[in-house]
Design a protein around this motif. Structure first.
Motif, short mmCIF file in Angstrom:
data_model
loop_
_atom_site.label_atom_id
_atom_site.label_comp_id
_atom_site.label_asym_id
_atom_site.label_seq_id
_atom_site.Cartn_x
_atom_site.Cartn_y
_atom_site.Cartn_z
N LEU A 1 15.49 -6.40 -5.42
CA LEU A 1 15.08 -5.14 -5.76
C LEU A 1 14.81 -4.14 -4.60
CD1 LEU A 1 13.55 -5.51 -9.36
CD2 LEU A 1 15.74 -4.85 -8.76
N VAL A 2 13.91 -4.88 -3.57
CA VAL A 2 13.42 -4.21 -2.51
C VAL A 2 13.99 -5.13 -1.29
CG1 VAL A 2 11.45 -3.58 -1.35
CG2 VAL A 2 11.35 -3.46 -3.37
N PRO A 3 14.89 -4.34 -0.35
CA PRO A 3 15.24 -5.11 0.69
C PRO A 3 13.96 -5.81 1.81
CG PRO A 3 16.28 -3.04 0.71
CD PRO A 3 15.14 -3.13 -0.37
N VAL A 4 14.35 -6.87 2.16
CA VAL A 4 13.20 -7.60 3.00
C VAL A 4 13.83 -8.08 4.21
CG1 VAL A 4 13.33 -9.54 1.79
CG2 VAL A 4 11.30 -8.91 2.87
N TYR A 5 13.23 -8.25 5.28
CA TYR A 5 13.60 -8.70 6.68
C TYR A 5 12.63 -9.83 6.83
CZ TYR A 5 16.11 -4.47 6.70
OH TYR A 5 17.16 -3.47 6.54
N ARG B 1 6.35 -8.84 -3.41
CA ARG B 1 7.17 -10.13 -3.21
C ARG B 1 7.92 -10.59 -4.11
NH1 ARG B 1 1.55 -11.84 -2.11
NH2 ARG B 1 1.31 -11.75 0.26
N LYS B 2 7.62 -10.34 -5.31
CA LYS B 2 8.73 -10.81 -6.60
C LYS B 2 9.81 -9.74 -6.35
CE LYS B 2 9.96 -12.44 -10.59
NZ LYS B 2 10.76 -13.47 -10.62
N GLY C 1 0.77 -1.19 0.08
CA GLY C 1 -0.01 -0.01 -0.04
C GLY C 1 0.67 1.36 0.15
N PHE C 2 2.01 1.28 0.83
CA PHE C 2 2.85 2.28 0.86
C PHE C 2 3.50 2.62 -0.47
CE2 PHE C 2 7.19 4.18 1.56
CZ PHE C 2 6.89 5.16 2.40
N LEU C 3 3.76 1.69 -1.15
CA LEU C 3 4.55 1.72 -2.59
C LEU C 3 3.23 2.12 -3.86
CD1 LEU C 3 6.95 -0.76 -2.55
CD2 LEU C 3 7.53 1.55 -2.43
N GLY C 4 1.94 1.57 -3.40
CA GLY C 4 0.98 1.68 -4.39
C GLY C 4 1.12 0.70 -5.55
N VAL C 5 1.34 -0.55 -5.12
CA VAL C 5 1.68 -1.75 -5.90
C VAL C 5 0.94 -2.99 -5.38
CG1 VAL C 5 3.63 -1.01 -6.92
CG2 VAL C 5 3.84 -2.64 -5.08
N SER C 6 0.75 -3.94 -6.07
CA SER C 6 0.01 -5.21 -5.42
C SER C 6 1.21 -5.94 -4.62
CB SER C 6 -0.31 -6.31 -6.49
OG SER C 6 0.81 -6.65 -7.08
#
Length: 79
Positions: free
Chosen positions: A32-36, A25-26, A15-20
């Motif tokens: 491409l996006v850091p995840v913890y 997740r992809k 929601g913050f990024l405005g994407v699904s």
């Protein structure tokens, strides 16, 4: 004493990024996006990392990694 950093779950971060959530997740899986990950394996995102990702996407296309296109028009050059 510093306040604990607030991490966002997949739904909040999408929601913050405005994407699904699936796109997020992809992108996370592609690095491409850091995840913890929580001990239970759930994804968490730092708001600062998401802001950095948005800023990088505003750079000219030669200055950022290309996000692969998926879906029906993935091979189309007309977009």
């Amino acid at each position: 004493m510093e306040a604990a950093q607030r991490f966002l779950n997949v739904s909040e971060a999408a929601g913050f990024l405005g994407v699904s959530a699936a796109s997020l997740r992809k992108w996370s899986d592609d690095g491409l996006v850091p995840v913890y990950r929580t001990p239970g394996g759930q994804r968490r995102y730092a708001p600062g990392d998401l802001e950095d990702f948005l800023a990088s996407m505003r750079q000219p296309s030669g200055a950022r990694p290309a996000i692969p296109r998926y879906g029906r028009n993935a091979g189309s050059t007309t977009g």
